[in-house]
Scaffold this motif. Sequence first.
Motif, PDB file in Angstrom:
ATOM      1  N   ILE A   6       0.860  -1.188   0.000  1.00 19.02           N
ATOM      2  CA  ILE A   6       0.000   0.000   0.000  1.00 19.02           C
ATOM      3  C   ILE A   6       0.888   1.227   0.000  1.00 19.02           C
ATOM      4  O   ILE A   6       1.774   1.369   0.855  1.00 19.02           O
ATOM      5  CB  ILE A   6      -0.930   0.043   1.229  1.00 19.02           C
ATOM      6  N   LEU A   7       0.696   2.105  -0.969  1.00 18.50           N
ATOM      7  CA  LEU A   7       1.458   3.345  -1.073  1.00 18.50           C
ATOM      8  C   LEU A   7       0.661   4.475  -0.447  1.00 18.50           C
ATOM      9  O   LEU A   7      -0.493   4.719  -0.835  1.00 18.50           O
ATOM     10  CB  LEU A   7       1.749   3.674  -2.539  1.00 18.50           C
ATOM     11  N   VAL A   8       1.268   5.170   0.513  1.00 14.85           N
ATOM     12  CA  VAL A   8       0.606   6.296   1.177  1.00 14.85           C
ATOM     13  C   VAL A   8       1.497   7.525   1.017  1.00 14.85           C
ATOM     14  O   VAL A   8       2.522   7.654   1.693  1.00 14.85           O
ATOM     15  CB  VAL A   8       0.362   6.016   2.679  1.00 14.85           C
ATOM     16  N   ALA A   9       1.145   8.410   0.088  1.00 15.69           N
ATOM     17  CA  ALA A   9       1.872   9.666  -0.085  1.00 15.69           C
ATOM     18  C   ALA A   9       1.337  10.669   0.931  1.00 15.69           C
ATOM     19  O   ALA A   9       0.120  10.845   1.051  1.00 15.69           O
ATOM     20  CB  ALA A   9       1.692  10.191  -1.502  1.00 15.69           C
ATOM     21  N   VAL A  10       2.237  11.338   1.641  1.00 14.44           N
ATOM     22  CA  VAL A  10       1.840  12.191   2.766  1.00 14.44           C
ATOM     23  C   VAL A  10       2.432  13.585   2.619  1.00 14.44           C
ATOM     24  O   VAL A  10       3.644  13.731   2.419  1.00 14.44           O
ATOM     25  CB  VAL A  10       2.314  11.582   4.108  1.00 14.44           C
ATOM     26  N   PHE A  11       1.571  14.589   2.733  1.00 18.88           N
ATOM     27  CA  PHE A  11       2.050  15.971   2.808  1.00 18.88           C
ATOM     28  C   PHE A  11       1.134  16.744   3.752  1.00 18.88           C
ATOM     29  O   PHE A  11      -0.039  16.951   3.451  1.00 18.88           O
ATOM     30  CB  PHE A  11       2.073  16.645   1.433  1.00 18.88           C
ATOM     31  N   ASN A  12       1.679  17.136   4.881  1.00 21.32           N
ATOM     32  CA  ASN A  12       0.945  17.930   5.871  1.00 21.32           C
ATOM     33  C   ASN A  12      -0.437  17.335   6.158  1.00 21.32           C
ATOM     34  O   ASN A  12      -1.458  18.024   6.069  1.00 21.32           O
ATOM     35  CB  ASN A  12       0.819  19.382   5.416  1.00 21.32           C
ATOM     36  N   ALA A  13      -0.448  16.072   6.513  1.00 19.82           N
ATOM     37  CA  ALA A  13      -1.713  15.357   6.735  1.00 19.82           C
ATOM     38  C   ALA A  13      -1.859  14.902   8.178  1.00 19.82           C
ATOM     39  O   ALA A  13      -2.551  13.923   8.456  1.00 19.82           O
ATOM     40  CB  ALA A  13      -1.795  14.170   5.801  1.00 19.82           C
ATOM     41  N   SER A  14      -1.230  15.607   9.108  1.00 18.38           N
ATOM     42  CA  SER A  14      -1.156  15.116  10.479  1.00 18.38           C
ATOM     43  C   SER A  14      -2.522  14.871  11.110  1.00 18.38           C
ATOM     44  O   SER A  14      -2.694  13.932  11.881  1.00 18.38           O
ATOM     45  CB  SER A  14      -0.356  16.088  11.345  1.00 18.38           C
ATOM     46  N   ARG A  15      -3.522  15.684  10.768  1.00 16.00           N
ATOM     47  CA  ARG A  15      -4.818  15.507  11.423  1.00 16.00           C
ATOM     48  C   ARG A  15      -5.605  14.317  10.889  1.00 16.00           C
ATOM     49  O   ARG A  15      -6.611  13.920  11.469  1.00 16.00           O
ATOM     50  CB  ARG A  15      -5.659  16.788  11.341  1.00 16.00           C
ATOM     51  N   PHE A  16      -5.157  13.737   9.769  1.00 13.89           N
ATOM     52  CA  PHE A  16      -5.863  12.602   9.182  1.00 13.89           C
ATOM     53  C   PHE A  16      -5.097  11.283   9.300  1.00 13.89           C
ATOM     54  O   PHE A  16      -5.671  10.211   9.133  1.00 13.89           O
ATOM     55  CB  PHE A  16      -6.141  12.849   7.690  1.00 13.89           C
ATOM     56  N   LEU A  17      -3.804  11.354   9.528  1.00 15.38           N
ATOM     57  CA  LEU A  17      -2.943  10.183   9.406  1.00 15.38           C
ATOM     58  C   LEU A  17      -3.318   9.032  10.334  1.00 15.38           C
ATOM     59  O   LEU A  17      -3.244   7.869   9.937  1.00 15.38           O
ATOM     60  CB  LEU A  17      -1.487  10.578   9.676  1.00 15.38           C
ATOM     61  N   HIS A  18      -3.696   9.355  11.560  1.00 22.04           N
ATOM     62  CA  HIS A  18      -3.956   8.290  12.525  1.00 22.04           C
ATOM     63  C   HIS A  18      -5.039   7.338  12.023  1.00 22.04           C
ATOM     64  O   HIS A  18      -4.865   6.111  12.047  1.00 22.04           O
ATOM     65  CB  HIS A  18      -4.342   8.890  13.888  1.00 22.04           C
ATOM     66  N   ARG A  19      -6.143   7.895  11.551  1.00 19.47           N
ATOM     67  CA  ARG A  19      -7.235   7.029  11.078  1.00 19.47           C
ATOM     68  C   ARG A  19      -6.807   6.241   9.848  1.00 19.47           C
ATOM     69  O   ARG A  19      -7.131   5.052   9.710  1.00 19.47           O
ATOM     70  CB  ARG A  19      -8.468   7.870  10.768  1.00 19.47           C
ATOM     71  N   CYS A  20      -6.084   6.896   8.946  1.00 15.94           N
ATOM     72  CA  CYS A  20      -5.627   6.222   7.733  1.00 15.94           C
ATOM     73  C   CYS A  20      -4.764   5.013   8.080  1.00 15.94           C
ATOM     74  O   CYS A  20      -5.032   3.884   7.643  1.00 15.94           O
ATOM     75  CB  CYS A  20      -4.845   7.205   6.864  1.00 15.94           C
ATOM     76  N   ASN A  75       5.783   7.132  -6.835  1.00 15.95           N
ATOM     77  CA  ASN A  75       6.793   6.420  -7.612  1.00 15.95           C
ATOM     78  C   ASN A  75       7.994   6.024  -6.755  1.00 15.95           C
ATOM     79  O   ASN A  75       8.588   4.953  -6.953  1.00 15.95           O
ATOM     80  CB  ASN A  75       7.259   7.260  -8.802  1.00 15.95           C
ATOM     81  N   GLU A  76       8.363   6.881  -5.803  1.00 17.96           N
ATOM     82  CA  GLU A  76       9.446   6.530  -4.895  1.00 17.96           C
ATOM     83  C   GLU A  76       9.052   5.314  -4.051  1.00 17.96           C
ATOM     84  O   GLU A  76       9.884   4.441  -3.781  1.00 17.96           O
ATOM     85  CB  GLU A  76       9.792   7.723  -4.004  1.00 17.96           C
ATOM     86  N   GLY A  77       7.797   5.259  -3.653  1.00 14.79           N
ATOM     87  CA  GLY A  77       7.320   4.094  -2.924  1.00 14.79           C
ATOM     88  C   GLY A  77       7.259   2.857  -3.791  1.00 14.79           C
ATOM     89  O   GLY A  77       7.577   1.741  -3.342  1.00 14.79           O
ATOM     90  N   LEU A  78       6.863   3.034  -5.042  1.00 18.40           N
ATOM     91  CA  LEU A  78       6.751   1.908  -5.969  1.00 18.40           C
ATOM     92  C   LEU A  78       8.106   1.222  -6.181  1.00 18.40           C
ATOM     93  O   LEU A  78       8.166   0.006  -6.405  1.00 18.40           O
ATOM     94  CB  LEU A  78       6.177   2.396  -7.302  1.00 18.40           C
ATOM     95  N   LYS A  79       9.175   1.981  -6.082  1.00 15.78           N
ATOM     96  CA  LYS A  79      10.520   1.418  -6.280  1.00 15.78           C
ATOM     97  C   LYS A  79      10.855   0.356  -5.242  1.00 15.78           C
ATOM     98  O   LYS A  79      11.655  -0.550  -5.515  1.00 15.78           O
ATOM     99  CB  LYS A  79      11.565   2.537  -6.228  1.00 15.78           C
ATOM    100  N   VAL A  80      10.279   0.469  -4.060  1.00 17.69           N
ATOM    101  CA  VAL A  80      10.606  -0.497  -2.995  1.00 17.69           C
ATOM    102  C   VAL A  80       9.471  -1.476  -2.736  1.00 17.69           C
ATOM    103  O   VAL A  80       9.512  -2.259  -1.795  1.00 17.69           O
ATOM    104  CB  VAL A  80      10.977   0.244  -1.683  1.00 17.69           C
ATOM    105  N   ALA A  81       8.437  -1.432  -3.587  1.00 18.25           N
ATOM    106  CA  ALA A  81       7.281  -2.306  -3.388  1.00 18.25           C
ATOM    107  C   ALA A  81       7.671  -3.772  -3.574  1.00 18.25           C
ATOM    108  O   ALA A  81       8.349  -4.132  -4.540  1.00 18.25           O
ATOM    109  CB  ALA A  81       6.171  -1.933  -4.361  1.00 18.25           C
ATOM    110  N   ARG A  82       7.221  -4.613  -2.643  1.00 16.47           N
ATOM    111  CA  ARG A  82       7.492  -6.053  -2.706  1.00 16.47           C
ATOM    112  C   ARG A  82       6.223  -6.872  -2.916  1.00 16.47           C
ATOM    113  O   ARG A  82       6.288  -8.088  -3.121  1.00 16.47           O
ATOM    114  CB  ARG A  82       8.162  -6.521  -1.410  1.00 16.47           C
TER     115      ARG A  82
END
Length: 338
Positions: A6-20, A75-82
Amino acid sequence: MTKVTILVAVFNASRFLHRCLESLIGQTLKDIQIVCIDDCSTDDSLKQLKDFAARDPRVEVIALSENRGQAHARNEGLKVARGAYVCFVDSDDWLAPDALERCTDLFDCQPLADCVLFRVVETDESGARELRQYPLPQVERLSGFEAFKLSLDWTIHGVYMIRRALHQVYPYDESLRAFSDDNTTRIHYLKSREVLFSEGTYYYRQHPASTSHQVNARFFDHILANEGMRQQLLQQGCTDEVLDIYENVRWLNLVDAYMFYFKNRRSLSPADRAYGLQSMERVYGGIDTSRLRLPNKMKFGYIPLLAGSRGRVLHGVGWFFFRLQEEVYFLLRKVIRR
């Protein structure tokens, strides 16, 4: 091999991250890799990600040193996807507990499936109230070409799980900071053998900070992304049927872009207005009018006056009269609706 990345791109999402992230850690499917890519956040998002990684070894964190947008981060996450399969979850969204398991069950029993769509439920900004379920065709499966055609006007959505091997051949389009990921979705569908629909639920949070709700120059990246998609289709040697379908979509989207400009120009900055006009003129100059269906080019407001003209003078004249046509067309629509 890991089952799902699962790829999760994050930018200034602190108020939503916990539930995600709690929704991912709590999946009934345990054999997963959660790759979180922090796109140079300025809030405490990165700290939260590291805290989750300390709690659960399935959470991996990539911290980027420069903010380059969601497509690059994924795409940076996709590079390490297993994982055998890959999906994304936006940092303000979340999954039902059995969402991943429901999708992978379909892959396991349907060997020709290359993409499986989630069931998407839109919620309000708080995430407490469900607004609607995204409507989908009442079929079990589509061919890749059928799914591609339905994605052109988003009759089907773009929230799905895909075989990693296919995704790595077609990574996310980074040409624009907004909307170019639509191109990736359509290419994935077009290159799929079969596209299926699951009951695994993806909760999509609607809130005013999202790109689609903002009135600024980024809106015009939509038609530039369409232009990039056309180039990809040409490079891949797609059939005339595909090119004809997409050119009509591009033309209708250009008219819609002018409507956005007409309605919102007083709210746009001078620089944004200039960017919008330049973007529309550029796209106008590249329209292949020979591919347009008669209903899409014979109605007032949609007549492609010298669109695609290569000569500088002809192009300038065509763009001038197209703008004049659009101003009159949308003014008349405004008057009639009063």
